[in-house]
Enzyme design. Sequence first.
Site, short mmCIF file in Angstrom:
data_model
loop_
_atom_site.label_atom_id
_atom_site.label_comp_id
_atom_site.label_asym_id
_atom_site.label_seq_id
_atom_site.Cartn_x
_atom_site.Cartn_y
_atom_site.Cartn_z
N LYS A 175 -154.86 -24.85 35.89
CA LYS A 175 -153.77 -24.34 35.06
C LYS A 175 -153.19 -25.47 34.24
CE LYS A 175 -149.39 -24.10 35.00
NZ LYS A 175 -149.10 -24.16 33.57
N GLU A 250 -148.57 -36.84 41.22
CA GLU A 250 -148.31 -37.96 40.31
C GLU A 250 -147.11 -37.55 39.47
OE1 GLU A 250 -149.67 -40.75 40.57
OE2 GLU A 250 -151.37 -40.21 41.83
N CYS A 284 -145.58 -40.95 31.33
CA CYS A 284 -145.00 -41.21 32.65
C CYS A 284 -144.80 -42.70 32.83
CB CYS A 284 -145.90 -40.65 33.73
SG CYS A 284 -147.60 -41.17 33.53
N GLU A 385 -135.18 -40.25 34.40
CA GLU A 385 -136.27 -40.19 33.41
C GLU A 385 -135.80 -39.36 32.22
OE1 GLU A 385 -139.84 -37.83 34.27
OE2 GLU A 385 -141.03 -39.57 33.67
#
Length: 495
Positions: A175, A250, A284, A385
């Site tokens: 997906k 991750e 990231c 973040e």
Amino acid sequence: MAKKYQNFINGQWVDARSGETFENRNPANWDEIVGIFPKSGKEDVDAAVAAARKAFDKWKAVPAPQRGEIMKRAGDLLVERKEEIARLMTREMGKILVETRGDVQEGIDTAYYAFGEGRRMFGRTVPSELPNKFNMTTRIPIGVAGIITPWNFPMAIPTWKIFPALTCGDTVVFKPASDTPATATVFVEILLEAGVMPEAINLVHGGGSTVGMAIVTHPDVNMISFTGSSAVGKVINAAAGKDLKRVSLELGGKNAQIVMDDANLELALEGVLWGAFGTTGQRCTATSRLILHEKVYDKFLDMLVERASKIKIGNGLDESVEMGPVINESQREIIHNYVKIGLEEGATLVLGGDVYEEGECAKGWFYQPTIFVDVKPNMRIAQEEIFGPVLSVLKVSDLDEAIKVLNGTKYGLSSSIYTQDVNAAFKAMRDIEAGITYINGPTIGAECHMPFGGVKETGNGHREGGWSAYDFFSEVKTIYVDYSGRLQRAQIDNR
Ligand code: NAD
């Protein structure tokens, strides 16, 4: 007319069973529809998992070197189609062509690594403690792998997961992020053309909480490999943990670059520009904190603001553009909100801080390169973040303080230090809490054959990339062969 895309389930291209669809638009020009995609649901996932489960016995019986050769052909097809895919990816998610070409190249490199690994996948032979007995380990496939990916590396991240999964003999239900379904579809087309057994690769488009969660909780899915935000990673880990599934996560980062007073400042400047504003800050591993030694603070900041103010913003298909749009409207709002939070917390803007709407850019989700100074380590803009072109600058007076500030967040993905002092470099390598540390390089720039991942809330201890991905997608089996012709009891008969 926008192109209509489909799911790939049980060897067939099909619509969602509900018949529902969603649009994918170009973030650099929201008038342009990149494609129409099936808005799938649990019933589509059920069909995909059933196909993958049924295919598992046949696919795992294909010798691993042959599976590796199929990955090699997929790599060759990626080479042939590199430019076309890069252009599609830029239209789909906005990053500039230099970077989307790099994203496809990472897939090519990962394919060729898989080719080699198909002939390796080493086990060990180990001496037995008993006579006439042989001990070894082999690697065996696990079953159905659920693969859930983000939008910022639409080719690279799916290849990091799917090449090793298929090479190990697992079958796949994939997906992709709903912001980058077109690139994912091309990848599946390539896998099929390369010779992957059709039922072994299933593609289901749609939302995270519906399609993604249906994959995570399906009893016939044996493992989940997820890359995305830490918030979603925690939800997935909890849901998959109930059935003791193997889960690789991750997740997010709040990566920092340290610049010491003895650093080569020109080099450090190139590094922070690439790390903070490359991919519009949406990696990231993006540099979202710059930790500057007080002795070079004023000088380096002047150099940085001067250069960052000249970054050319625009549609990534224009080769002269250096920074594309952010992914979508809600992400731009999140970024802008963080800018407001930073100002309320007492940080000072020295560059940017607003949307960018010059000329053609008025029709896209563009944001200015933004730099905050007077940032304190506990401020939200130094802790959370942001995932956009926003850099927070923190001043420190020595190496110990720099490392303490760098380590002072809940994340631990990538890190960087610029120094010419070998002692400082080795201390940083030892003391920085991160999965990746660069010496005299920016926080971004992973190579596909090296382990990739982070510590703390960036993940759960697994690594992608290189040999470590093969550890995740296969199980170790321990085998004993006793050719003595009698019962031999370990720990008893040899004492
Ligand atoms: P996201 O977490 O919103 O979504 C990632 C994927 O998960 C998408 O496919 C999404 O549809 C799906 N998803 C969302 N909710 C779900 C749920 N409840 N159950 C199952 N699936 C669900 O992340 P994003 O916005 O696509 O990507 C940005 C994030 O990814 C950032 O936090 C970034 O740091 C992280 N990221 C990490 C790495 C890494 O290797 N550490 C690499 C790239 C991106």
